[in-house]
Design a protein around this motif. Structure first.
Motif, short mmCIF file in Angstrom:
data_model
loop_
_atom_site.label_atom_id
_atom_site.label_comp_id
_atom_site.label_asym_id
_atom_site.label_seq_id
_atom_site.Cartn_x
_atom_site.Cartn_y
_atom_site.Cartn_z
N GLN A 35 19.68 17.87 58.00
CA GLN A 35 18.34 17.85 58.15
C GLN A 35 17.90 16.30 58.42
N SER A 36 17.08 16.11 59.57
CA SER A 36 16.66 14.96 59.90
C SER A 36 15.68 14.25 59.08
N ILE A 37 15.52 13.09 58.53
CA ILE A 37 14.88 12.20 57.89
C ILE A 37 14.02 11.25 58.50
N THR B 40 16.60 3.77 50.74
CA THR B 40 16.40 5.24 50.95
C THR B 40 17.11 5.56 52.34
N CYS C 14 20.59 7.91 52.68
CA CYS C 14 20.85 8.98 53.49
C CYS C 14 21.69 8.94 54.75
N GLN D 193 23.31 11.80 57.25
CA GLN D 193 22.04 12.70 57.27
C GLN D 193 21.48 11.76 58.64
N HIS E 92 10.83 15.55 62.86
CA HIS E 92 11.90 15.26 61.47
C HIS E 92 11.58 16.65 60.55
N ASP E 93 12.53 16.81 59.90
CA ASP E 93 12.37 17.93 58.87
C ASP E 93 11.73 17.35 57.64
N HIS E 94 12.12 16.30 57.25
CA HIS E 94 11.54 15.55 56.10
C HIS E 94 10.80 14.18 56.33
N VAL E 95 9.77 13.82 55.85
CA VAL E 95 9.21 12.70 55.99
C VAL E 95 9.03 12.07 54.75
N LEU E 96 9.41 10.83 54.44
CA LEU E 96 9.49 10.13 53.12
C LEU E 96 8.62 8.78 53.44
#
Length: 122
Positions: free
Chosen positions: A6-8, A28, A32, A37, A116-120
């Motif tokens: 999963q791209s972050i 973080t 990853c 990742q 991106h699959d996830h954004v933090l």
């Protein structure tokens, strides 16, 4: 069997002075990357101040994060993005940015968020 990677996207919106959020964003991203990742970093708002070279942070008793940022390609974090509007607001020129950094305008920032699959955000 491992699932798909999963791209972050990690967004850093705070300067390194006065808060631990800037360091948390970098930690973080590094964590990853350690788990292989695909990770990218975006600096927005006051977060672009982390990119200023030659900062003397010793009086503030905080670590100069620019040295960590410059080492990110060693951890396979090659995608560093900078909000062009924030860079202009804080008088940060392109020659002050890390070599792997790319300036993005509003529409390009929107595309980045959707890629991106996830954004933090920190």
């Amino acid at each position: 069997m491992n699932g798909p990677r999963q791209s972050i996207l990690v967004i850093s919106r705070h300067a390194h002075q006065g808060s631990s959020l800037a360091r948390a964003a970098l930690d973080t991203a590094l964590s990853c990357a350690a788990f292989e990742q695909p990770v990218a970093l975006l600096f927005q708002g006051e977060g672009v101040l982390q990119l200023l070279p030659e900062q003397d942070c010793s009086a503030l008793r905080v670590r100069n994060l620019r040295k960590v940022i410059d080492s990110l390609p060693l951890y396979d974090i090659d995608c560093i993005y900078v909000d062009a509007e924030a860079a202009t607001e804080f008088a940060l020129s392109a020659d002050q940015l890390p070599a792997c950094a790319r300036l993005l305008d509003g529409p390009a920032l929107q595309r980045l968020l959707t890629q991106h699959d996830h954004v933090l955000a920190f």
